[in-house]
Design a protein around this motif. Structure first.
Motif: not given
Length: 415
Positions: A338-348
């Motif tokens: 961030y603020p460019a591209s980044y992965p999603k879906g990681y557990e918090i």
């Protein structure tokens, strides 16, 4: 009371948390909400974003009050539509929301009512804008006229950078129409300050000041973001600066609101630049800031719902907002990239003992598991008698939050 809260960010999680403290509140529907509001006391997420559907939902559920978090529905006239159906809603009308919805409208408003701001020119034509860049002084600031999710501002050190900004806004249309008209304004050197306020159209009550940290890297380096953390109160907002702000910006804004006949019962956010010549207004926002809200509400002793109700009946002149002593530091934890591209879906994973210090933003609840779902994932707040104690509190709590590739600045609140 049944409340409808519109929005899906960290600001909305903080608003839900604060409003839920009022004993009269039975239920808060958050539309569409996020992983934080899904787990917040008294809250239920509803997956609705369209204004007409929100209106239908509010009528069906006999909602007592609607609170609008983000700017987009405000600029699209949600307040006017709800009021036409006899529903109570907190926020400015579509006409008043133009103070944020159009940079040229707001600058012309400032000029008309003598609000202290920088010199500027408005351009509809790319060739005229490029011609102006031949004679203006540098650095200069190029702004998209419309809403651009907080990203429509380019500070240009030289003519080459300014030309690139103008072309990307007006020709490449990177903001999908928001940059077809632009404002080019004088660059002001100083320290930024945020002053959130509440108004009923007759009175404005400023909240405690805040200092946002916009850049992605320590020391204020790297590209701008939606905000990487906040310190409240802002140490640069002295009594003298506050007096200057009230006289030359806030009070003149109130005159303009009255003269223009704006229906404005909502939040007005003043984005300031504090310079050697006093404070100048950079911009208006017509809603709470994010991540400022998380810090400001943690220091607010007054009941937020009662404050909103006072604004709706034009009784702010008889209302006092009370604040806790001390400071609040809010550190944003972002997804790496961030603020460019980044992965999603990681557990918090958030340890139970610090849950009240965490406000979720780019996070969703999936099968009872919190997962990253955005660039700015969450905020961790620390409160203390001094800035240093507040910083220690926040950074100690960060150690109890985990998700893959978490990133945060280490200098939030450093003066």
């Amino acid at each position: 009371m049944k409340i409808l809260l519109i929005g899906s960010g960290g600001r909305e999680h903080a608003l839900a948390w604060k409003i839920a403290k009022n004993e009269r509140v039975e239920k808060i529907f958050v539309a569409p909400g996020n992983g934080g509001t899904a787990r917040e006391s008294k809250c239920e997420n509803v997956n609705i974003t369209e204004i007409d559907e929100l209106l239908e939902f509010a009528l069906e559920q006999c909602i007592d009050l609607t609170v609008v978090g983000p700017e987009d529905p405000l600029t699209k006239g949600i307040v006017d539509k709800f009021k036409m159906k006899g529903l109570k809603i907190f926020g400015p009308s579509e006409k008043a929301a133009m103070l944020e919805g159009s940079k040229s409208f707001s600058k012309d408003f400032m000029k008309k009512y003598g609000v202290k701001t920088s010199e500027y020119e408005v351009f509809y034509d790319v060739d005229k804008a490029l011609a102006y860049l031949e004679t203006c002084s540098y650095p200069t600031v190029v702004k998209a006229d419309g809403l651009a999710a907080g990203k429509g501002v380019a500070i240009c050190e030289n003519k080459r950078e300014a030309i690139d900004a103008v072309k990307s806004f007006m020709v490449d249309d990177i903001f999908n129409g928001a940059g077809q008209k632009i404002v080019i304004e004088e660059f002001l050197e100083g320290v930024e300050a945020s002053i959130l306020s509440i108004t009923d159209g007759e009175t404005i009550i400023p909240f405690i000041s805040a200092k946002d940290h916009k850049q992605i890297f320590d020391g204020g380096k790297g590209p701008n973001t939606g905000g990487m953390g906040v310190l409240a109160p802002n140490p640069y907002v002295t009594k003298e600066i506050l007096k200057d702000f009230e006289e030359k910006i806030m009070n003149r804004t109130l005159v303009g609101i009255r003269e223009e006949g704006f229906d404005y019962k909502g939040i007005i956010f003043f984005g300031l630049m504090i310079t050697k010549k006093g404070s100048y207004l950079l911009e208006y926002n017509v809603r709470m800031g994010d991540p400022e809200t998380q810090s400001v509400l943690n220091l607010m002793e007054s009941d937020l719902l009662e404050l909103i109700e006072s604004a709706l009946i034009e009784n702010l002149k008889n209302t006092e907002v009370k604040w806790k002593n001390g400071a609040c530091v809010n550190v944003v934890l972002a997804s790496k990239g961030y603020p460019a591209s980044y992965p999603k879906g990681y557990e918090i994973i958030i340890e139970d003992e610090i849950k009240d210090k965490v406000f979720l933003a780019g996070a969703k609840l999936e099968n009872d598991v919190l997962k990253t779902n955005g660039g700015r994932v969450l905020s961790v707040v620390g409160v203390g008698e001094t800035v240093e104690k507040a910083r220690e509190d926040a950074y100690r709590a960060i150690e109890k939050v985990e998700f893959k590739d978490k990133y945060y600045r280490s200098d939030i609140g450093v003066i």
